[in-house]
Design a protein around this motif. Sequence first.
Motif, PDB file in Angstrom:
ATOM      1  N   LEU A  10       0.827  -1.210   0.000  1.00  0.00           N
ATOM      2  CA  LEU A  10       0.000   0.000   0.000  1.00  0.00           C
ATOM      3  C   LEU A  10       0.862   1.261   0.000  1.00  0.00           C
ATOM      4  O   LEU A  10       0.473   2.276  -0.589  1.00  0.00           O
ATOM      5  CB  LEU A  10      -0.974  -0.016   1.172  1.00  0.00           C
ATOM      6  CG  LEU A  10      -2.055  -1.089   1.072  1.00  0.00           C
ATOM      7  CD1 LEU A  10      -2.917  -1.103   2.316  1.00  0.00           C
ATOM      8  CD2 LEU A  10      -2.905  -0.910  -0.174  1.00  0.00           C
ATOM      9  N   PHE A  13       1.935   1.531  -3.545  1.00  0.00           N
ATOM     10  CA  PHE A  13       0.784   2.017  -4.304  1.00  0.00           C
ATOM     11  C   PHE A  13       0.619   3.518  -4.129  1.00  0.00           C
ATOM     12  O   PHE A  13       0.426   4.252  -5.088  1.00  0.00           O
ATOM     13  CB  PHE A  13      -0.489   1.290  -3.862  1.00  0.00           C
ATOM     14  CG  PHE A  13      -1.744   2.049  -4.152  1.00  0.00           C
ATOM     15  CD1 PHE A  13      -2.198   2.177  -5.450  1.00  0.00           C
ATOM     16  CD2 PHE A  13      -2.451   2.661  -3.139  1.00  0.00           C
ATOM     17  CE1 PHE A  13      -3.353   2.900  -5.726  1.00  0.00           C
ATOM     18  CE2 PHE A  13      -3.597   3.374  -3.395  1.00  0.00           C
ATOM     19  CZ  PHE A  13      -4.053   3.494  -4.700  1.00  0.00           C
ATOM     20  N   TRP A  14       0.676   3.979  -2.888  1.00  0.00           N
ATOM     21  CA  TRP A  14       0.475   5.399  -2.606  1.00  0.00           C
ATOM     22  C   TRP A  14       1.549   6.245  -3.295  1.00  0.00           C
ATOM     23  O   TRP A  14       1.276   7.311  -3.815  1.00  0.00           O
ATOM     24  CB  TRP A  14       0.486   5.632  -1.103  1.00  0.00           C
ATOM     25  CG  TRP A  14       0.046   7.005  -0.739  1.00  0.00           C
ATOM     26  CD1 TRP A  14       0.833   8.063  -0.413  1.00  0.00           C
ATOM     27  CD2 TRP A  14      -1.289   7.482  -0.695  1.00  0.00           C
ATOM     28  NE1 TRP A  14       0.074   9.156  -0.153  1.00  0.00           N
ATOM     29  CE2 TRP A  14      -1.251   8.832  -0.321  1.00  0.00           C
ATOM     30  CE3 TRP A  14      -2.521   6.892  -0.924  1.00  0.00           C
ATOM     31  CZ2 TRP A  14      -2.376   9.603  -0.175  1.00  0.00           C
ATOM     32  CZ3 TRP A  14      -3.646   7.668  -0.769  1.00  0.00           C
ATOM     33  CH2 TRP A  14      -3.567   8.995  -0.402  1.00  0.00           C
ATOM     34  N   ARG A  17       1.015   5.815  -7.439  1.00  0.00           N
ATOM     35  CA  ARG A  17      -0.309   5.958  -8.049  1.00  0.00           C
ATOM     36  C   ARG A  17      -0.403   7.088  -9.052  1.00  0.00           C
ATOM     37  O   ARG A  17      -1.194   7.027  -9.968  1.00  0.00           O
ATOM     38  CB  ARG A  17      -1.385   6.085  -6.990  1.00  0.00           C
ATOM     39  CG  ARG A  17      -1.340   7.347  -6.209  1.00  0.00           C
ATOM     40  CD  ARG A  17      -2.321   7.285  -5.055  1.00  0.00           C
ATOM     41  NE  ARG A  17      -2.138   8.440  -4.225  1.00  0.00           N
ATOM     42  CZ  ARG A  17      -2.988   9.438  -4.169  1.00  0.00           C
ATOM     43  NH1 ARG A  17      -4.099   9.377  -4.857  1.00  0.00           N
ATOM     44  NH2 ARG A  17      -2.749  10.471  -3.407  1.00  0.00           N
ATOM     45  N   SER A  25       0.477   0.614 -10.435  1.00  0.00           N
ATOM     46  CA  SER A  25      -0.161   1.035  -9.188  1.00  0.00           C
ATOM     47  C   SER A  25      -1.364   0.142  -8.863  1.00  0.00           C
ATOM     48  O   SER A  25      -1.617  -0.165  -7.693  1.00  0.00           O
ATOM     49  CB  SER A  25      -0.575   2.503  -9.264  1.00  0.00           C
ATOM     50  OG  SER A  25      -1.547   2.701 -10.257  1.00  0.00           O
ATOM     51  N   GLY A  26      -2.100  -0.299  -9.872  1.00  0.00           N
ATOM     52  CA  GLY A  26      -3.217  -1.219  -9.653  1.00  0.00           C
ATOM     53  C   GLY A  26      -2.761  -2.562  -9.107  1.00  0.00           C
ATOM     54  O   GLY A  26      -3.430  -3.160  -8.263  1.00  0.00           O
ATOM     55  N   ALA A  29      -2.148  -2.046  -5.537  1.00  0.00           N
ATOM     56  CA  ALA A  29      -3.423  -1.837  -4.836  1.00  0.00           C
ATOM     57  C   ALA A  29      -4.107  -3.172  -4.567  1.00  0.00           C
ATOM     58  O   ALA A  29      -4.575  -3.428  -3.456  1.00  0.00           O
ATOM     59  CB  ALA A  29      -4.327  -0.926  -5.651  1.00  0.00           C
ATOM     60  N   GLN A  96      -9.223   2.793  -7.597  1.00  0.00           N
ATOM     61  CA  GLN A  96      -8.106   2.355  -6.754  1.00  0.00           C
ATOM     62  C   GLN A  96      -8.600   1.931  -5.377  1.00  0.00           C
ATOM     63  O   GLN A  96      -8.216   0.875  -4.865  1.00  0.00           O
ATOM     64  CB  GLN A  96      -7.076   3.472  -6.622  1.00  0.00           C
ATOM     65  CG  GLN A  96      -6.345   3.776  -7.901  1.00  0.00           C
ATOM     66  CD  GLN A  96      -5.519   5.050  -7.803  1.00  0.00           C
ATOM     67  OE1 GLN A  96      -5.590   5.797  -6.838  1.00  0.00           O
ATOM     68  NE2 GLN A  96      -4.724   5.292  -8.829  1.00  0.00           N
ATOM     69  N   TRP A  97      -9.469   2.745  -4.784  1.00  0.00           N
ATOM     70  CA  TRP A  97      -9.977   2.399  -3.459  1.00  0.00           C
ATOM     71  C   TRP A  97     -10.890   1.176  -3.519  1.00  0.00           C
ATOM     72  O   TRP A  97     -10.915   0.375  -2.581  1.00  0.00           O
ATOM     73  CB  TRP A  97     -10.679   3.589  -2.825  1.00  0.00           C
ATOM     74  CG  TRP A  97      -9.684   4.619  -2.413  1.00  0.00           C
ATOM     75  CD1 TRP A  97      -9.489   5.829  -2.986  1.00  0.00           C
ATOM     76  CD2 TRP A  97      -8.709   4.509  -1.372  1.00  0.00           C
ATOM     77  NE1 TRP A  97      -8.457   6.491  -2.371  1.00  0.00           N
ATOM     78  CE2 TRP A  97      -7.961   5.697  -1.373  1.00  0.00           C
ATOM     79  CE3 TRP A  97      -8.400   3.522  -0.451  1.00  0.00           C
ATOM     80  CZ2 TRP A  97      -6.916   5.924  -0.474  1.00  0.00           C
ATOM     81  CZ3 TRP A  97      -7.360   3.752   0.435  1.00  0.00           C
ATOM     82  CH2 TRP A  97      -6.642   4.936   0.426  1.00  0.00           C
ATOM     83  N   ILE A 100      -8.652  -1.837  -3.563  1.00  0.00           N
ATOM     84  CA  ILE A 100      -8.053  -2.116  -2.254  1.00  0.00           C
ATOM     85  C   ILE A 100      -9.086  -2.742  -1.317  1.00  0.00           C
ATOM     86  O   ILE A 100      -8.781  -3.686  -0.583  1.00  0.00           O
ATOM     87  CB  ILE A 100      -7.471  -0.824  -1.644  1.00  0.00           C
ATOM     88  CG1 ILE A 100      -6.253  -0.367  -2.443  1.00  0.00           C
ATOM     89  CG2 ILE A 100      -7.092  -1.034  -0.184  1.00  0.00           C
ATOM     90  CD1 ILE A 100      -5.733   0.992  -2.056  1.00  0.00           C
TER      91      ILE A 100
END
Length: 138
Positions: A10, A13-14, A17, A25-26, A29, A96-97, A100
């Motif tokens: 994560l 990812f952050w 992104r 990035s996916g 995630a 993205q969220w 996750i």
Amino acid sequence: MFTVGAILCLALFWFLRRKAHWLISGFFAVFGGALFAFSFLGGWATALITWVLGFVLGLFPEPISPASVLAAVAVFFVVMVGIDVWRDRRLDEGGQWAAICLPVVLLAAGGSVGGVGGSVVTSLADAGTGIFGPLLGW
């Protein structure tokens, strides 16, 4: 082990992104969400989601299963990620969220959707620990 892997994925990812291609990035995630789902925090999140949803659905006069609502939410998250990628060929903030949170929702769903989703999340978490385990000395 799952908690450290989730934090690593994560955090990557952050950081990536907005700088890297959406597939990279996916990737972080989805793997971060799967590792988070199997961490102790993910277990708490699963129990909290199930408890709150069971309480809220218990207020309705007709019985509604929390598992069926969570299965519908999981399908909504998958469709949301698919539409987000289809529209502009990248995974934006909402997608993205959703990527996750999807593993936690799948593990909380239970039933046949939760069983299939749980095996997918288990495979992703095992792959994540297989990828990042040697790097971290696990």
